[in-house]
Motif scaffolding. Structure first.
Motif, PDB file in Angstrom:
ATOM      1  N   PHE A   1     -23.412  27.030  -4.318  1.00 19.99           N
ATOM      2  CA  PHE A   1     -23.254  25.547  -3.849  1.00 19.99           C
ATOM      3  C   PHE A   1     -22.627  24.939  -4.821  1.00 19.99           C
ATOM      4  O   PHE A   1     -21.612  24.012  -4.809  1.00 19.99           O
ATOM      5  CB  PHE A   1     -24.655  25.127  -3.031  1.00 19.99           C
ATOM      6  N   MET A   2     -23.262  24.796  -6.054  1.00 22.50           N
ATOM      7  CA  MET A   2     -22.771  24.074  -7.185  1.00 22.50           C
ATOM      8  C   MET A   2     -21.345  24.612  -7.644  1.00 22.50           C
ATOM      9  O   MET A   2     -20.581  23.713  -7.990  1.00 22.50           O
ATOM     10  CB  MET A   2     -23.998  24.156  -8.405  1.00 22.50           C
ATOM     11  N   ASN A   3     -21.371  25.855  -7.573  1.00 23.50           N
ATOM     12  CA  ASN A   3     -19.954  26.434  -7.944  1.00 23.50           C
ATOM     13  C   ASN A   3     -18.923  25.668  -7.039  1.00 23.50           C
ATOM     14  O   ASN A   3     -17.758  25.427  -7.323  1.00 23.50           O
ATOM     15  CB  ASN A   3     -19.647  27.904  -7.864  1.00 23.50           C
ATOM     16  N   ALA A   4     -18.985  25.541  -5.715  1.00 27.18           N
ATOM     17  CA  ALA A   4     -18.149  25.124  -4.540  1.00 27.18           C
ATOM     18  C   ALA A   4     -17.822  23.750  -4.986  1.00 27.18           C
ATOM     19  O   ALA A   4     -16.785  23.256  -5.067  1.00 27.18           O
ATOM     20  CB  ALA A   4     -18.947  25.275  -3.338  1.00 27.18           C
TER      21      ALA A   4
ATOM     22  N   VAL B   1     -30.986  14.414  -1.374  1.00 26.43           N
ATOM     23  CA  VAL B   1     -30.775  15.247  -2.612  1.00 26.43           C
ATOM     24  C   VAL B   1     -29.503  15.682  -2.840  1.00 26.43           C
ATOM     25  O   VAL B   1     -28.829  16.001  -3.791  1.00 26.43           O
ATOM     26  CB  VAL B   1     -31.749  16.559  -2.292  1.00 26.43           C
ATOM     27  N   MET B   2     -28.931  16.210  -1.685  1.00 27.22           N
ATOM     28  CA  MET B   2     -27.592  16.667  -1.884  1.00 27.22           C
ATOM     29  C   MET B   2     -26.577  15.522  -2.282  1.00 27.22           C
ATOM     30  O   MET B   2     -25.734  16.067  -2.989  1.00 27.22           O
ATOM     31  CB  MET B   2     -27.151  17.161  -0.577  1.00 27.22           C
ATOM     32  N   VAL B   3     -26.865  14.442  -1.741  1.00 23.30           N
ATOM     33  CA  VAL B   3     -25.748  13.340  -2.198  1.00 23.30           C
ATOM     34  C   VAL B   3     -25.899  13.396  -3.607  1.00 23.30           C
ATOM     35  O   VAL B   3     -24.949  12.877  -4.399  1.00 23.30           O
ATOM     36  CB  VAL B   3     -25.898  12.023  -1.326  1.00 23.30           C
ATOM     37  N   ASP B   4     -26.922  13.500  -4.118  1.00 22.55           N
ATOM     38  CA  ASP B   4     -27.386  13.075  -5.644  1.00 22.55           C
ATOM     39  C   ASP B   4     -26.543  14.125  -6.454  1.00 22.55           C
ATOM     40  O   ASP B   4     -26.229  14.087  -7.277  1.00 22.55           O
ATOM     41  CB  ASP B   4     -29.160  13.138  -5.983  1.00 22.55           C
ATOM     42  N   ILE B   5     -26.772  15.569  -5.829  1.00 22.90           N
ATOM     43  CA  ILE B   5     -26.080  16.474  -6.608  1.00 22.90           C
ATOM     44  C   ILE B   5     -24.461  16.357  -6.691  1.00 22.90           C
ATOM     45  O   ILE B   5     -23.881  16.504  -7.700  1.00 22.90           O
ATOM     46  CB  ILE B   5     -26.379  17.945  -6.018  1.00 22.90           C
TER      47      ILE B   5
END
Ligand code: ATP
Ligand code: MG
Length: 289
Positions: A136-139, A162-166
């Motif tokens: 996911f982070m790679n994407a 959490v996802m918005v923060d990432i």
């Protein structure tokens, strides 16, 4: 136009990421956009849903390891203007395999860069797995934008913060183009108040970032993958087809608006060059009369 990379992401499972990846890609392809769908989920549902046999061809895994060029992994689908880099179960081992490398969050960038730079495709659509893991982070590190499908169910917003923060962290840490382009409400049930209430709640949080297009719950959409067809081939005139065609249209309209906003930000303006003149009596122009 440059190639844009769009990630379909939500760490929640079963919210419509893959259904959207397949049908959104097919509808953009129908509008003569050149699309590459990349299946980043070891479940390989986008791969089988578009009509490829699971496990028949390589996933992106060897390209993440730098063993092969990403270009060599591209497969044709039966659909005009739509290619795919498929997935298979081996991708489940990718996170562990690349985690030992210093650049483990940028392996997909390296694998995909020649494809992005070639400009062959208008859009590359990434179907992300349901986690906030390394893939996911790679994407996010290669994406220009993220579309977040949200199911019209109780607790739709749970975990979204959490996802918005990432997304924000990755943008600040070196991918400044990255933004959440839209929240897509999926499996909207016209006959329940709950769906309507959930949409109202999400709009309260995200305003006009919520797509105007709502994807209805439609049994044809859930049947189509078992025939290996996108909805517009399986049943071109059902409500699911109409909804995903509307989504593609709205997405392309938003692209133009976003490009205009970015161009506006880059334009020099008078106030950025000349400091504001202090108003004083001496500066005041004489007023006749
Ligand atoms: P995962 O997190 O496991 O990857 P996902 O977010 O990709 O899941 P999908 O696989 O697209 O979600 O959808 C989950 C299930 O819901 C599937 O069985 C799919 O066929 C069904 N589904 C998705 N969208 C709709 C819809 N609009 N109407 C009816 N069924 C739908
Ligand atoms: Mg999926």
């Amino acid at each position: 136009m440059d190639t844009k990379v769009v990630a379909l992401a939500n760490q929640k499972g079963g919210v419509g990421k893959t259904t959207t990846a397949i049908n959104f890609s097919a509808c953009l392809a129908e509008k003569r956009k050149k699309i590459l769908l990349v299946d980043l989920d070891p479940q390989a549902n986008a791969t089988s849903g578009i009509g490829l046999e699971k496990g028949a061809s390589s996933s992106i895994f060897p390209a993440l390891l730098g063993e092969v060029d990403g270009v060599s992994l591209i497969q044709k689908t039966g659909i005009k203007n739509l290619d795919i880099i498929p997935s298979e179960l081996d991708l489940a081992g990718a996170e562990i395999a690349i985690a030992r490398r210093d650049d483990y969050l940028h392996r997909l960038r390296e694998a995909m860069e020649p494809i992005v730079d070639s400009g062959i495709y208008d859009f590359i659509v990434l179907d992300c797995p349901p986690s906030l893991g390394i893939l996911f982070m790679n994407a996010l590190n290669i994406a220009d934008e993220v579309i977040i499908p949200l199911q019209c169910e109780y607790l739709a917003l749970e975990g979204l913060g959490v996802m918005v923060d990432i997304v924000n962290q990755i943008r600040d840490a070196g991918n400044p183009r990255l933004h959440i382009s839209g929240i897509l409400m999926t499996m909207y049930n016209v006959s329940t108040n709950l769906s309507q209430q959930v949409v109202q709640e999400v709009v309260k949080h995200f305003g006009d970032r919520v797509f105007e297009t709502l994807i209805p719950r439609n049994v044809r959409l859930s049947e189509a993958p078992s025939y290996g067809k996108p909805i517009i081939t399986y049943d071109p005139y059902c409500v699911g087809s109409a909804a995903y065609r509307n989504l593609a249209k709205e997405f392309l309209k938003r692209q133009k608006q976003h490009e205009a906003e970015v161009a506006d930000e880059e334009l020099p303006t008078l106030s950025s060059v000349v400091p504001p003149v202090e108003s004083s009596e001496e500066n005041d122009l004489p007023v006749s009369g």
